[in-house]
Design a protein around this motif. Structure first.
Motif, mmCIF file in Angstrom:
data_model
loop_
_atom_site.group_PDB
_atom_site.id
_atom_site.type_symbol
_atom_site.label_atom_id
_atom_site.label_comp_id
_atom_site.label_asym_id
_atom_site.label_seq_id
_atom_site.Cartn_x
_atom_site.Cartn_y
_atom_site.Cartn_z
ATOM 1 N N ARG A 85 0.839 -1.201 0.000
ATOM 2 C CA ARG A 85 0.000 0.000 0.000
ATOM 3 C C ARG A 85 0.876 1.256 0.000
ATOM 4 N N GLU A 86 1.872 1.216 0.850
ATOM 5 C CA GLU A 86 2.760 2.373 1.002
ATOM 6 C C GLU A 86 3.489 2.669 -0.312
ATOM 7 N N VAL A 87 4.105 1.593 -0.846
ATOM 8 C CA VAL A 87 4.934 1.771 -2.046
ATOM 9 C C VAL A 87 4.091 2.218 -3.242
ATOM 10 N N THR A 88 2.920 1.613 -3.395
ATOM 11 C CA THR A 88 2.094 1.991 -4.542
ATOM 12 C C THR A 88 1.642 3.440 -4.413
ATOM 13 N N LYS A 89 1.268 3.805 -3.206
ATOM 14 C CA LYS A 89 0.804 5.195 -2.993
ATOM 15 C C LYS A 89 1.926 6.183 -3.335
#
Ligand code: PMP
Length: 668
Positions: A439-443
């Motif tokens: 979630r973090e990386v995609t965001k």
């Protein structure tokens, strides 16, 4: 390094196990290569050593380091002879083309007289053509094997149709008969020496033959119907995981009627259903409320085309329960995945979608792929899937944080990361931290995170795994449970993303219009009256209960799994039940063919599990059903242990090494 050493190194790279000390008689099954890895193992072996083995070659004929090493040498030599041979012919004939052209040219040339042509060059060419045909056949066979092992959806290897010929069975039976004098005492029974070759002992055969006899009698009608209708009905379900040994059991019960947690087949046998419509029947068969609204809906007339009165309300309920802004409907989960990908590409203007090893996203071409670990080459998992359709996917390793680096590396071309929050074949493995990291990386990189919750959605919680695990994905895909047995797929997401499905919000009386760039998808049966009616009722039931339904079901499943594991533990049987919410899975590390027998034994005593082996509890499963399930499983385990399967302790340890992941990718 000799070939065996090279193969050891190759296996070590593939499995992460140190195999350097193992002797040449060790079988590859003892090296932590499970049924899923086996498919990749063969493909990669072929690529790495420039050979062409089929899955069956490896499983049944060349499964020790020594036999494999020798055969790799043989095949490499054959190949180089073939290549040299071809070079000679090329040199002599200066051609390598269609046989007719070639023969005309050869006839006209002074190089060879007719006799030589017939006897030598042409024969050679034909040999090469034949060998190429055989190669194609082998490649095709490997793909077919893959379907059997993977697409067959069970993840459970079957006993090979070609390998166990009758003479071998008889022979082993003869040989083992004397050794198995303990059979009658019901004690421990020695397996055949070569367990990897899946040769059954006489004791085991006796049990299997008894099973076949009982089942064929019990399900006479089902068997004859399936057999009779096969000519016209091409049904993969009836051939998945085919095995010669169990051929006479290869039919599914034909359902006559179903109610609650059970169904009755046309022979009049009742089964406790734990397949539950591949996870769709969250409320059991023929839930009263659902049935009532469906009957009324049919009475209102079969509406299609114009808007259904409940479609918008159903979307509102879904958005309310999941926390998303907008939803679109399809007929199946597969279509919902296709739509989600198109919306993501339109939103980001990027082409690629990252998916993960071990995930299943339906039968759409561009997700039916696997990655070869040495070359990282992405290949289709079955014939008929075009390689071109795989150009826009990346395959990352599920649960491996390194995936985040790859996502960063490819950020400029990645539209979305698509993932099952919990894999249906590994429900015990919940990688919450990994999902949150994704979630973090995609965001950070403007990439959409799409959770495929076709199985988990509404089953584990009203907000699905997205809410339960605190992921906060950009989009979620639902299906199955949301309409409790009627066909449906749903894509949900944030407004600014979902607006690319229809051009976005607009209203009457002002100058607004559907101004957002939109992709295209449409289906005759999208928003089908019966599916929408059913979904609306199911969602209302779930909402009224405010997660109580799922919480109770999840607890019940946990208890069932614990009790089942106690039974397996008590009998030292290498099976473990893993679960997530009310999805559970019988995982077996090795001796997979025994699992086929295990499931047929369950059927014999009245529990139905489908060939893909994902199991589900529904709200219709009573405490009495659970008690019966436990009793039956215990009975089956006892029968099988007495029948010579799973001799104590030994079978469930793979040389003390890391075991392969007991998962498989595909399912309904
Ligand atoms: N995604 C997941 C996670 C699934 O499990 C499935 C099927 N079980 C699908 C997508 C495809 O759904 P359908 O069979 O309705 O096309």
């Amino acid at each position: 390094m000799n070939t065996i050493e090279n193969i050891k190194k190759f296996i070590s790279d593939l499995t992460g196990n140190d195999v350097s000390e193992l002797d040449k008689e060790t079988t590859i099954f003892e090296l932590g290569i499970d049924s899923v890895m086996m498919v990749n193992f063969v493909m990669e072996l072929n690529e790495r050593f420039g050979v062409e083995f089929t899955l069956n070659d490896i499983v049944f004929s060349y499964n020790t380091l020594e036999t494999l090493g020798k055969e790799v040498d043989n095949r490499q030599q054959e190949k180089s002879v073939e290549i040299n041979y071809k070079k000679d012919v090329d040199r002599e004939c200066s051609i390598y083309c269609e046989p007719e052209v070639m023969s005309t040219q050869l006839k006209n040339s002074n190089l060879l007289d007719k006799q030589t042509l017939n006897n030598s060059a042409l024969t050679t060419i034909l040999d090469i053509v034949r060998s190429q045909e055989q190669t194609m056949e082998r490649v095709f066979k490997l793909h077919m094997d893959m379907i059997k092992y993977a697409g067959a959806e069970s993840g459970l290897e079957s006993i090979d149709a070609n390998k166990i010929d009758d003479s071998r069975i008889n022979c082993t039976t003869e040989k083992k008969h004397k050794e198995n004098t303990k059979i009658e005492e019901g004690g421990d029974v020695e397996l055949s020496e070569n367990t990897s070759d899946i040769v059954l002992t006489s004791c085991q055969m006796e049990m299997v033959q008894g099973l076949i006899q009982v089942m064929n009698e019990k399900m006479k009608e089902s068997k004859s119907v399936v057999d009779y209708e096969r000519k016209e009905l091409a049904d993969l379900d009836e051939s998945a995981g085919f095995s010669k040994l169990l051929k006479e059991l290869h039919y599914t019960p034909v359902i006559d009627y179903a109610s609650g947690s059970k169904f009755t087949d046309i022979d009049g046998n009742e089964y406790i259903d734990i397949a539950m419509g591949f996870g769709a029947l969250l409320l059991g068969h023929s839930n009263e409320r659902q049935q009532n609204v469906l009957k009324k809906e049919i009475d209102r007339g079969f509406q299609m085309g114009a808007r259904h009165r409940l479609v918008g309300k159903t979307a509102q309920l879904i958005c309310d329960m999941t926390g998303f802004d907008r939803a679109v409907f399809t007929v199946t989960g597969t279509e919902a995945v296709m739509c989600a990908k198109k919306i993501a590409r339109t939103y980001t203007h990027r082409p690629k979608i990252a998916i993960f090893t071990g995930c299943y996203h339906g039968h759409y071409d561009s997700t039916l792929a696997t990655k070869l670990s040495f070359s990282n080459k992405i290949v289709p998992i079955a014939p008929g899937i075009s390689e071109a359709s795989l150009m826009d996917i990346m395959i990352l390793d599920y649960g491996d944080m390194k995936a985040c680096d790859e996502i960063r590396e490819h950020k400029s071309e990645l539209a979305a990361v698509l993932i099952e929050p919990v894999q249906s074949r590994r429900p015990g493995a919940v990688y919450k931290e990994f999902l949150q990291k994704l979630r973090e990386v995609t965001k950070e990189n403007g990439i959409l995170l799409i959770l495929d919750e076709v199985i988990t959605g509404f089953r584990c919680n009203n907000g699905g795994a997205n809410v339960l695990l605190g992921i906060d994905a950009d989009m979620c895909i639902y299906g199955k449970a949301i309409s409790a047995g009627m066909p449906i797929g749903v894509v949900c997401g944030r407004k600014e993303i979902m607006d690319h499905a229809d051009g976005g919000f607009w209203q009457f009386g002002d100058n607004s219009y559907p101004s957002v760039e939109k992709t295209f998808f449409a289906g005759t049966f999208f928003k089908h009256a019966l599916s929408i009616t059913s979904a609306y009722e199911v969602l209302n039931i779930l909402k009224e209960n405010n997660n109580r339904i799922q919480d109770e079901l999840n607890d019940k499943t946990e208890q069932l799994a614990n009790n089942l594991n106690s039974i397996f533990g008590n009998f030292n049987v290498p099976i473990e039940v893993h679960h997530f919410a009310s999805l559970f899975f019988f995982s077996a590390q090795d001796n997979n063919p025994y699992m086929d027998i295990f499931f047929y034994k369950l059927l014999e005593y009245g529990i139905y599990v489908w060939s893909g082996r994902t199991c589900f509890l529904s709200t219709a499963h009573s405490d009495d059903d659970i008690r019966k399930i436990l009793e039956i499983v215990e009975k089956v385990v006892k029968d099988m242990v007495n029948g010579g399967f799973w001799k104590k302790n030994k079978d469930n340890v793979i040389n003390g090494m890391k075991k392969g992941i007991p998962s498989i990718v595909f399912e309904k």
